[in-house]
Scaffold this motif. Sequence first.
Motif, PDB file in Angstrom:
ATOM      1  N   ALA A 101       0.811  -1.219   0.000  1.00 54.33           N
ATOM      2  CA  ALA A 101       0.000   0.000   0.000  1.00 54.33           C
ATOM      3  C   ALA A 101       0.846   1.272   0.000  1.00 54.33           C
ATOM      4  CB  ALA A 101      -0.977  -0.022   1.170  1.00 54.33           C
ATOM      5  N   PRO A 102       1.872   1.409   0.835  1.00 52.86           N
ATOM      6  CA  PRO A 102       2.679   2.646   0.800  1.00 52.86           C
ATOM      7  C   PRO A 102       3.319   2.889  -0.574  1.00 52.86           C
ATOM      8  CG  PRO A 102       3.160   1.420   2.793  1.00 52.86           C
ATOM      9  CD  PRO A 102       2.304   0.540   1.941  1.00 52.86           C
ATOM     10  N   ALA A 103       3.803   1.844  -1.220  1.00 52.87           N
ATOM     11  CA  ALA A 103       4.403   2.010  -2.546  1.00 52.87           C
ATOM     12  C   ALA A 103       3.359   2.434  -3.563  1.00 52.87           C
ATOM     13  CB  ALA A 103       5.072   0.714  -2.986  1.00 52.87           C
ATOM     14  N   ALA A 104       2.153   1.844  -3.476  1.00 54.11           N
ATOM     15  CA  ALA A 104       1.082   2.207  -4.405  1.00 54.11           C
ATOM     16  C   ALA A 104       0.662   3.653  -4.216  1.00 54.11           C
ATOM     17  CB  ALA A 104      -0.113   1.266  -4.214  1.00 54.11           C
ATOM     18  N   ILE A 105       0.602   4.093  -2.978  1.00 48.93           N
ATOM     19  CA  ILE A 105       0.244   5.493  -2.692  1.00 48.93           C
ATOM     20  C   ILE A 105       1.320   6.428  -3.238  1.00 48.93           C
ATOM     21  CG2 ILE A 105      -0.064   7.169  -0.822  1.00 48.93           C
ATOM     22  CD1 ILE A 105      -1.419   4.873   0.759  1.00 48.93           C
ATOM     23  N   ALA A 106       2.572   6.072  -3.082  1.00 49.46           N
ATOM     24  CA  ALA A 106       3.667   6.907  -3.591  1.00 49.46           C
ATOM     25  C   ALA A 106       3.608   7.012  -5.106  1.00 49.46           C
ATOM     26  CB  ALA A 106       5.012   6.339  -3.147  1.00 49.46           C
ATOM     27  N   VAL A 107       3.357   5.894  -5.784  1.00 54.03           N
ATOM     28  CA  VAL A 107       3.266   5.907  -7.251  1.00 54.03           C
ATOM     29  C   VAL A 107       2.094   6.774  -7.696  1.00 54.03           C
ATOM     30  CG1 VAL A 107       2.769   4.474  -9.281  1.00 54.03           C
ATOM     31  CG2 VAL A 107       4.429   3.696  -7.577  1.00 54.03           C
ATOM     32  N   ALA A 108       0.968   6.659  -7.003  1.00 52.70           N
ATOM     33  CA  ALA A 108      -0.193   7.481  -7.357  1.00 52.70           C
ATOM     34  C   ALA A 108       0.111   8.962  -7.142  1.00 52.70           C
ATOM     35  CB  ALA A 108      -1.400   7.056  -6.529  1.00 52.70           C
ATOM     36  N   GLY A 109       0.793   9.291  -6.069  1.00 54.39           N
ATOM     37  CA  GLY A 109       1.158  10.684  -5.804  1.00 54.39           C
ATOM     38  C   GLY A 109       2.065  11.253  -6.886  1.00 54.39           C
ATOM     39  N   VAL A 110       3.025  10.465  -7.312  1.00 56.20           N
ATOM     40  CA  VAL A 110       3.933  10.912  -8.379  1.00 56.20           C
ATOM     41  C   VAL A 110       3.156  11.121  -9.673  1.00 56.20           C
ATOM     42  CG1 VAL A 110       5.872  10.198  -9.833  1.00 56.20           C
ATOM     43  CG2 VAL A 110       5.996   9.896  -7.362  1.00 56.20           C
ATOM     44  N   ALA A 111       2.224  10.224  -9.962  1.00 52.27           N
ATOM     45  CA  ALA A 111       1.416  10.362 -11.181  1.00 52.27           C
ATOM     46  C   ALA A 111       0.588  11.647 -11.139  1.00 52.27           C
ATOM     47  CB  ALA A 111       0.513   9.141 -11.353  1.00 52.27           C
ATOM     48  N   VAL A 112       0.003  11.980  -9.983  1.00 49.06           N
ATOM     49  CA  VAL A 112      -0.790  13.206  -9.848  1.00 49.06           C
ATOM     50  C   VAL A 112       0.097  14.427 -10.055  1.00 49.06           C
ATOM     51  CG1 VAL A 112      -2.070  14.626  -8.194  1.00 49.06           C
ATOM     52  CG2 VAL A 112      -2.568  12.180  -8.396  1.00 49.06           C
ATOM     53  N   VAL A 113       1.263  14.432  -9.453  1.00 47.45           N
ATOM     54  CA  VAL A 113       2.182  15.574  -9.593  1.00 47.45           C
ATOM     55  C   VAL A 113       2.590  15.744 -11.051  1.00 47.45           C
ATOM     56  CG1 VAL A 113       4.482  16.421  -9.016  1.00 47.45           C
ATOM     57  CG2 VAL A 113       3.022  15.485  -7.222  1.00 47.45           C
ATOM     58  N   ILE A 114       2.937  14.663 -11.723  1.00 51.91           N
ATOM     59  CA  ILE A 114       3.329  14.749 -13.138  1.00 51.91           C
ATOM     60  C   ILE A 114       2.174  15.291 -13.982  1.00 51.91           C
ATOM     61  CG2 ILE A 114       3.918  13.372 -15.169  1.00 51.91           C
ATOM     62  CD1 ILE A 114       5.618  11.625 -13.320  1.00 51.91           C
ATOM     63  N   THR A 115       0.970  14.827 -13.708  1.00 48.72           N
ATOM     64  CA  THR A 115      -0.193  15.294 -14.456  1.00 48.72           C
ATOM     65  C   THR A 115      -0.403  16.790 -14.244  1.00 48.72           C
ATOM     66  OG1 THR A 115      -1.229  13.123 -14.245  1.00 48.72           O
ATOM     67  CG2 THR A 115      -2.678  14.964 -14.802  1.00 48.72           C
TER      68      THR A 115
END
Length: 122
Positions: A101-115
């Motif tokens: 879960a922590p890794a998935a949340i981090a990946v989602a956060g990076v995707a939001v920032v890039i977007t």
Amino acid sequence: MSNNEKADTSKNDSRGVAEIEADIARHRAELGQTVDELSARFDVKKQAKAQVENARQAVQDASTSAADQAKSVVHSVEDQAKGFQARAKQASPRELAAMLAPAAIAVAGVAVVITLVRRPWR
């Protein structure tokens, strides 16, 4: 003056001359050393070469240190990954989801920032 007095005087004169010659030789050596030191101080090319060599050595030392630190970090991460892999093999699906879960949340956060960064603002 008698012959003995003349002999004593010539011995004193020759001893005085020997001492003077020794002093002159010593002073010449000291002056030669001083001239060599001054020449070294004012030799710009030699000083530049010395500074380049010092900088090269410092860079080499820093790169060796950085490489050693990188190897240490790699070994540490490898050990952590092996431990995580061992725990993941033994974990239930619920425990596995909790571990990821922590890794998935981090990946989602990076995707939001890039977007948000790439999105044109109107």
